[in-house]
Write an enzyme that holds these catalytic residues in place. Structure first.
Site, PDB file in Angstrom:
ATOM      1  N   SER A   1      47.572  42.298  39.029  1.00 22.63           N
ATOM      2  CA  SER A   1      47.827  42.906  40.345  1.00 22.63           C
ATOM      3  C   SER A   1      49.074  42.448  41.300  1.00 22.63           C
ATOM      4  CB  SER A   1      46.739  42.977  41.035  1.00 22.63           C
ATOM      5  OG  SER A   1      45.516  41.802  40.726  1.00 22.63           O
ATOM      6  N   TYR A   2      49.165  41.047  41.241  1.00 19.53           N
ATOM      7  CA  TYR A   2      50.146  40.405  42.124  1.00 19.53           C
ATOM      8  C   TYR A   2      51.142  39.814  41.202  1.00 19.53           C
ATOM      9  CZ  TYR A   2      46.120  41.370  45.020  1.00 19.53           C
ATOM     10  OH  TYR A   2      45.025  41.965  45.765  1.00 19.53           O
TER      11      TYR A   2
ATOM     12  N   ASP B   1      53.282  27.518  30.062  1.00 26.57           N
ATOM     13  CA  ASP B   1      53.176  27.239  28.686  1.00 26.57           C
ATOM     14  C   ASP B   1      53.174  28.784  27.950  1.00 26.57           C
ATOM     15  OD1 ASP B   1      52.977  24.779  27.322  1.00 26.57           O
ATOM     16  OD2 ASP B   1      51.106  24.707  28.396  1.00 26.57           O
TER      17      ASP B   1
ATOM     18  N   ALA C   1      51.535  31.044  25.134  1.00 24.21           N
ATOM     19  CA  ALA C   1      50.334  31.020  24.395  1.00 24.21           C
ATOM     20  C   ALA C   1      50.613  32.233  23.428  1.00 24.21           C
ATOM     21  CB  ALA C   1      49.131  31.159  24.947  1.00 24.21           C
TER      22      ALA C   1
ATOM     23  N   ASP D   1      36.830  32.119  37.579  1.00 22.45           N
ATOM     24  CA  ASP D   1      36.867  33.373  36.931  1.00 22.45           C
ATOM     25  C   ASP D   1      37.160  33.174  35.571  1.00 22.45           C
ATOM     26  OD1 ASP D   1      39.065  36.154  37.594  1.00 22.45           O
ATOM     27  OD2 ASP D   1      37.035  35.920  36.950  1.00 22.45           O
TER      28      ASP D   1
END
Ligand SMILES: O=C(O)[C@@H]1CCC(=O)N(CCc2ccc(Cl)cc2)[C@H]1c1ccccc1Cl
Length: 319
Positions: free
Chosen positions: A44-45, A113, A115, A158
């Site tokens: 969202s940001y 990083d 992934a 979270d």
């Protein structure tokens, strides 16, 4: 060796074997140092873009945040939290590393990083379920990374399979620390030791992702490190069941299931895993299993918790 001083720059020092002379190189990076590639994800940001360092050819994931949007949505503090927590956590195999930050007039950039095997959530969806061996392997890595975080005064708040990425060796890397809670050092401003941050610091305001939110956050508006362990319990359940323990038609119904501890097992759900989950998904955070108790549970019998072996051993065959 590389020290990290503020993520904006990397300091590289080289000691000349003969003369003993130490050479220090300050490496500042900017947008032009990278070749930007495909978009890896949209938040969202933020937008995360694959990028290659033109000098070294190393691949990174660069998180780009639009300043105007951040300011409009009053999320500036989350940007600083993400930068400071990632700087504090520095180097751990299970946590995404922040190499550089820089900005231009429009955006902020976090060089992280890369992934390459995407989100753990995709792996769960692809396999449908992970067997005990795989669940133990990923559960142990997750627990080791959470313990490292907590020992460094950072609560993620979270944790969920979307925020657990997989690197090229299929090992986990926890990401997205914008909503983390940093427990400041136990010295207050004049350096005096204070217990103003008892281990179970109570914070409010922020809510994580419905399915993984702890009951204490819903009932007392309070979270501490135990909330990360609640999420850990939900993730272990999901690795085996293929879905989280608390999921309903909408957020409110999901929250109701959580505070009533309403979850059940599909037949064939291993009993050893049920016993562990039962001791982690406990409503009262004070009675919830701690990291030490989880490590000693029979479910993790045979796991060598020494960091090197935990992160060096190859991942089990993914059925
Ligand atoms: O803390 C830092 O490392 C620098 C300090 C100097 C600086 O100007 N910034 C950017 C501050 C900032 C934060 C949010 C917005 Cl929306 C705009 C500017 C900080 C910054 C630069 C790049 C990436 C992230 C951040 Cl927080």
């Amino acid at each position: 060796d590389w020290q990290q001083r503020g993520a904006a720059t990397l300091i590289e020092t080289e000691k000349n074997a003969e003369t003993g002379e130490v050479r220090t190189k300050i490496i500042k990076k900017g947008v032009t140092d990278f070749k930007f590639g495909r978009t890896l994800g949209e938040g969202s940001y933020s937008t995360v873009v694959a990028a290659v360092d033109r000098q070294t050819g190393k691949e990174y994931a660069i998180k780009v945040l639009d300043k105007r949007h951040i300011i409009k949505e009053k999320k500036v503090k989350y940007v600083n939290i993400e930068k400071n927590t990632l700087n504090r956590l520095g180097e751990h195999p299970g946590i995404v590393r922040l190499y550089y930050t820089f900005q231009d007039e429009r955006s902020l950039y976090f060089v992280l990083d890369f992934a390459s095997n995407g989100e753990l959530l995709s792996l769960i969806k692809k396999l449908g379920t992970l067997d005990i061996e795989c669940t133990r392997y990923y559960g142990a890595q997750l627990l080791d990374a959470v313990e490292f975080m907590h020992n460094n005064g950072v609560y993620h708040r979270d944790l969920k399979p979307e925020n657990i990425l997989l690197d090229d060796k299929m090992r986990i890397k926890i990401t997205d620390f914008g909503t983390a809670k940093m427990i400041d050092s136990l010295k207050d401003s004049n350096g005096k030791d204070t217990d103003k941050y008892p281990s179970d610091i109570r914070t409010s305001s922020f809510v994580g992702t419905a399915e993984y939110v702890s009951p204490e956050l819903l009932t007392e508006k309070a979270t501490g490190k135990e909330a990360d362990l609640w999420a850990f319990g939900c993730i272990i359940y999901q690795l085996i069941a293929g879905r989280p323990p608390f999921k309903a038609g909408n957020e409110y119904q999901t929250f109701q299931k959580i505070v009533k501890l309403q979850y059940s097992y599909s037949p064939g759900f291993p009993y050893l895993a049920r016993d562990l989950i039962k001791r982690v998904l406990v409503l009262n955070p004070k009675d919830r299993y701690s990291i030490e108790q989880i490590k000693n549970h029979p479910f993790f019998e045979g796991i060598n918790w020494d960091r090197k072996s935990l992160w060096k051993r190859p991942h089990p065959r993914l059925l």
